[in-house]
Scaffold this active site. Structure first.
Site, PDB file in Angstrom:
ATOM      1  N   ASP A 181      -0.480  -4.883 -18.782  1.00 52.61           N
ATOM      2  CA  ASP A 181       0.566  -4.125 -19.021  1.00 52.61           C
ATOM      3  C   ASP A 181       1.037  -3.309 -20.387  1.00 52.61           C
ATOM      4  OD1 ASP A 181       1.287  -4.327 -16.085  1.00 52.61           O
ATOM      5  OD2 ASP A 181       2.849  -5.753 -16.482  1.00 52.61           O
ATOM      6  N   ASN A 234      -2.567   2.268 -14.076  1.00 53.99           N
ATOM      7  CA  ASN A 234      -1.861   1.301 -13.240  1.00 53.99           C
ATOM      8  C   ASN A 234      -0.398   1.780 -13.371  1.00 53.99           C
ATOM      9  OD1 ASN A 234      -1.029  -1.131 -11.975  1.00 53.99           O
ATOM     10  ND2 ASN A 234      -0.124  -1.891 -13.986  1.00 53.99           N
ATOM     11  N   GLU A 250       8.346   6.202  -8.443  1.00 54.33           N
ATOM     12  CA  GLU A 250       6.910   5.991  -8.386  1.00 54.33           C
ATOM     13  C   GLU A 250       5.984   7.088  -7.423  1.00 54.33           C
ATOM     14  OE1 GLU A 250       5.444   2.044  -7.510  1.00 54.33           O
ATOM     15  OE2 GLU A 250       7.292   0.995  -8.535  1.00 54.33           O
ATOM     16  N   LYS A 300      -4.682  -8.661  -9.236  1.00 58.11           N
ATOM     17  CA  LYS A 300      -5.534  -9.671  -9.716  1.00 58.11           C
ATOM     18  C   LYS A 300      -6.130  -8.724 -11.245  1.00 58.11           C
ATOM     19  CE  LYS A 300      -6.021 -12.669  -6.375  1.00 58.11           C
ATOM     20  NZ  LYS A 300      -5.574 -13.891  -6.948  1.00 58.11           N
ATOM     21  N   HIS A 353       3.617   0.709 -12.921  1.00 61.50           N
ATOM     22  CA  HIS A 353       4.682  -0.718 -13.267  1.00 61.50           C
ATOM     23  C   HIS A 353       6.023  -0.165 -12.940  1.00 61.50           C
ATOM     24  CE1 HIS A 353       5.284  -4.884 -14.414  1.00 61.50           C
ATOM     25  NE2 HIS A 353       6.573  -4.444 -15.109  1.00 61.50           N
ATOM     26  N   GLY A 381       0.763  -1.049   0.073  1.00 60.11           N
ATOM     27  CA  GLY A 381       0.094   0.144   0.045  1.00 60.11           C
ATOM     28  C   GLY A 381       0.947   1.130  -0.023  1.00 60.11           C
TER      29      GLY A 381
HETATM   30  C1  GRF Z   1       4.762  -1.048  -7.000  1.00 56.03           C
HETATM   31  O1  GRF Z   1       6.005  -1.381  -7.161  1.00 56.03           O
HETATM   32  C2  GRF Z   1       3.899  -0.718  -8.528  1.00 56.03           C
HETATM   33  O2  GRF Z   1       4.809  -0.483  -9.344  1.00 56.03           O
HETATM   34  C3  GRF Z   1       3.533  -2.352  -8.737  1.00 56.03           C
HETATM   35  O3  GRF Z   1       3.446  -2.683  -7.615  1.00 56.03           O
HETATM   36  C4  GRF Z   1       4.156  -2.323  -6.456  1.00 56.03           C
HETATM   37  C5  GRF Z   1       3.220  -2.071  -5.183  1.00 56.03           C
HETATM   38  O4  GRF Z   1       3.548  -1.466  -4.264  1.00 56.03           O
HETATM   39  N1  GRF Z   1       2.559  -2.274  -9.493  1.00 56.03           N
HETATM   40  P1  GRF Z   1       2.749  -0.692  -3.179  1.00 56.03           P
HETATM   41  O5  GRF Z   1       1.780  -1.566  -2.603  1.00 56.03           O
HETATM   42  O6  GRF Z   1       1.802   0.448  -3.666  1.00 56.03           O
HETATM   43  O7  GRF Z   1       3.764  -0.331  -1.873  1.00 56.03           O
END
Ligand code: GRF
Length: 207
Positions: free
Chosen positions: A151, A108, A180, A92, A110, A11
């Site tokens: 993706d 999303n 991110e 999922k 990634h 999270g």
């Molecule tokens: C992140 O690295 C995101 O890029 C990927 O899953 C991870 C989720 O991390 N899709 P978090 O649960 O938000 O800490």
């Protein structure tokens, strides 16, 4: 823009989005709903702690019935008047009725430079391990719209970083996490501002 976050794990992105909204640096976005397939995820615990409406929805909860799962998602999304969905570590696939109802309204994030190191099975540390094993000199993160193919939807934002010779999957993941934290809120800000246009597999910003 009333936002729902779908998350399965730690999270971190959910917390970051929440914090940026609270600080006023992510304007135009209201975090209205969290959905998790994992009742013990950090994401759902955080939502409960902060009083954000949250639901544990998974195939196991609905007797392994995919149609009922899609209905539960849609019921929750409609009840909360959700305009947009952000997937944040959601492991999922999104049911087709939800993809249809929220076409071009699901993002999303990634942890690689897509289309490299994406697709089914490429998540978490597996991505960084594969990047290092392949000898890449750069990696990064990608924010993209979600389509039926994993993706593979239109890319909205990417940022790169070096892969150092001394990197482990762990150290690389920390560097990418910093990216991110920056680009996901920025991408959501752009969408909320209405500047983002999608044309085929490309995105454009209105000037
Ligand atoms: C992140 O690295 C995101 O890029 C990927 O899953 C991870 C989720 O991390 N899709 P978090 O649960 O938000 O800490």
């Amino acid at each position: 823009m009333r936002l729902a976050v779908f998350a399965s794990g730690r999270g971190g992105n959910l917390r970051n989005i929440y914090e940026q909204i609270t600080l006023g640096t992510l304007s135009g976005v209201e975090l209205a709903l969290v959905i998790s397939n994992n009742s013990r995820s950090g994401a759902i615990e955080f939502a409960i702690e902060k009083g954000i409406t949250s639901h544990h929805q998974s195939l196991a909860v609905v007797g392994n019935d995919p149609e009922r799962l899609a209905e539960s998602h849609l019921d929750a999304l409609r009840t909360e008047g959700i305009d947009f969905i952000a997937l944040a570590g959601y492991l999922k696939s999104i049911p087709i009725p939800v993809l249809t109802a929220y076409s071009d309204r699901i993002l999303n994030i990634h942890p690689s430079l897509l289309p490299a190191f994406g697709g089914a099975g490429m998540y978490g540390m597996k991505v960084h391990e594969a990047v290092i094993a392949r000898g890449c000199k750069v990696s990064g993160a990608t924010v993209h719209f979600v389509t039926q193919e994993y993706d593979a939807g239109p890319i909205l934002m990417q940022q790169s970083c070096p892969v150092e010779e001394s990197d482990t999957a762990e150290t690389l993941s920390e560097r990418i996490w910093e990216i991110e934290r920056t680009i996901y809120p920025e991408a959501l800000r752009l969408v909320a501002s209405g500047q983002v246009q999608i044309a085929g597999s490309r995105t454009f910003l209105d000037s």
